[in-house]
Design a protein around this motif. Sequence first.
Motif, mmCIF file in Angstrom:
data_model
loop_
_atom_site.group_PDB
_atom_site.id
_atom_site.type_symbol
_atom_site.label_atom_id
_atom_site.label_comp_id
_atom_site.label_asym_id
_atom_site.label_seq_id
_atom_site.Cartn_x
_atom_site.Cartn_y
_atom_site.Cartn_z
ATOM 1 N N VAL A 16 0.837 -1.199 0.000
ATOM 2 C CA VAL A 16 0.000 0.000 0.000
ATOM 3 C C VAL A 16 0.872 1.249 0.000
ATOM 4 O O VAL A 16 0.619 2.207 -0.728
ATOM 5 C CB VAL A 16 -0.931 0.008 1.234
ATOM 6 N N LEU A 17 1.921 1.239 0.821
ATOM 7 C CA LEU A 17 2.816 2.385 0.894
ATOM 8 C C LEU A 17 3.460 2.667 -0.448
ATOM 9 O O LEU A 17 3.581 3.823 -0.861
ATOM 10 C CB LEU A 17 3.902 2.139 1.950
ATOM 11 N N MET A 18 3.865 1.624 -1.154
ATOM 12 C CA MET A 18 4.480 1.821 -2.455
ATOM 13 C C MET A 18 3.518 2.487 -3.428
ATOM 14 O O MET A 18 3.910 3.338 -4.231
ATOM 15 C CB MET A 18 4.949 0.486 -3.036
ATOM 16 N N PHE A 40 19.266 1.428 -1.735
ATOM 17 C CA PHE A 40 18.693 0.242 -1.106
ATOM 18 C C PHE A 40 19.728 -0.860 -0.922
ATOM 19 O O PHE A 40 19.669 -1.628 0.046
ATOM 20 C CB PHE A 40 17.486 -0.257 -1.901
ATOM 21 N N LYS A 41 20.692 -0.946 -1.831
ATOM 22 C CA LYS A 41 21.781 -1.911 -1.655
ATOM 23 C C LYS A 41 22.587 -1.588 -0.400
ATOM 24 O O LYS A 41 23.008 -2.490 0.336
ATOM 25 C CB LYS A 41 22.698 -1.906 -2.878
ATOM 26 N N THR A 42 22.799 -0.298 -0.160
ATOM 27 C CA THR A 42 23.511 0.119 1.038
ATOM 28 C C THR A 42 22.735 -0.281 2.289
ATOM 29 O O THR A 42 23.304 -0.792 3.259
ATOM 30 C CB THR A 42 23.726 1.649 1.036
ATOM 31 N N PHE A 55 11.966 -5.229 -1.047
ATOM 32 C CA PHE A 55 10.791 -4.910 -1.862
ATOM 33 C C PHE A 55 11.024 -3.626 -2.647
ATOM 34 O O PHE A 55 10.731 -3.545 -3.841
ATOM 35 C CB PHE A 55 9.560 -4.761 -0.967
ATOM 36 N N TYR A 56 11.555 -2.594 -1.982
ATOM 37 C CA TYR A 56 11.847 -1.338 -2.670
ATOM 38 C C TYR A 56 12.912 -1.540 -3.748
ATOM 39 O O TYR A 56 12.831 -0.959 -4.836
ATOM 40 C CB TYR A 56 12.327 -0.279 -1.668
ATOM 41 N N ALA A 66 15.042 -10.072 -6.094
ATOM 42 C CA ALA A 66 14.804 -9.209 -4.928
ATOM 43 C C ALA A 66 13.401 -9.430 -4.365
ATOM 44 O O ALA A 66 13.206 -9.438 -3.144
ATOM 45 C CB ALA A 66 15.012 -7.749 -5.304
ATOM 46 N N TYR A 67 12.418 -9.590 -5.244
ATOM 47 C CA TYR A 67 11.056 -9.877 -4.777
ATOM 48 C C TYR A 67 11.025 -11.204 -4.006
ATOM 49 O O TYR A 67 10.371 -11.320 -2.959
ATOM 50 C CB TYR A 67 10.088 -9.959 -5.956
#
Length: 284
Positions: free
Chosen positions: A14-16, A226-228, A240-241, A258-259
């Motif tokens: 939902v946030l995405m 996101f990798k960091t 997820f991001y 990643a998913y």
Amino acid sequence: MKTKQYIVIGSVVVLMGILLSLDIKGLVKQEDASEVQEGNTATATSGAAVSSVSQESISAAAKQNINVSLAAEIEKLEKELKGASDDEAVALQKQLAQKWEDVNQPLPAAFAYEAIATKQPALENWLKAGDKFTEGYQNYSDTTAIPGLIEKAKNAYSKALELNKESLEAQTGLGVAYVSEGKSPMQGIQMLLAVVQKDPKNLSANLNLGLFSMKSGQFNKAVDRFKTVIAVDPKPEAYFYLATSYENLGMKKEAIAAYEKSKALAADPGLTNFVDRKIKELSN
């Protein structure tokens, strides 16, 4: 996995949707000696009056989402606040904050922590209030109240910085609030960049810079952020991001991986169903 953790993880999808639907306007920052857009979250409606928000109104709304017995316990504590001494009031607010946190209601908890910090202005108290206001305004459905809640977060982090101007937590929270407010997004981004310059692996600053990069369509930069985050704390939300960023770059193989990692770490039925549909789409 605790119920509260299920609620948080289940809200990621939902946030995405909210993040990627926000109106993004030109925000220029300097990074790696090149000009790029970092993203401007236009949360506050231009020219709109800041809605009046109070502990009473937020508490009343939150009680609609909890069971009757807990609501009665909270109302009893709230009644005891009237006429209580300062020490008694702080103790009661601490009880209220914990009860609201136990049922994943950050906004009424935020007001309780703000009241505590007002009476006991320690750095950790103002940070706690700011963090809860931030969590609250990022997920609150009443958009008319959001500007007022962001202002509350800004005030809490500013108070924290008065106590310790070097606090990276306060700098990050205030930076996120400035970007979310939409009035001075560049100021907020610069604050977040200053944090990662001092602490390159700072989780909160990198996560938020990644999200703001996504909002402005800079998915390559989002991937790096996101990798960091994942290298330090591999949580399902970050995967997820990362997956969503890869998907928007057309990198299907990486997105699927990643998913899958997000699904495995979360072990949440709602997220699993969404991810399975995503993977099916990407595999075709």
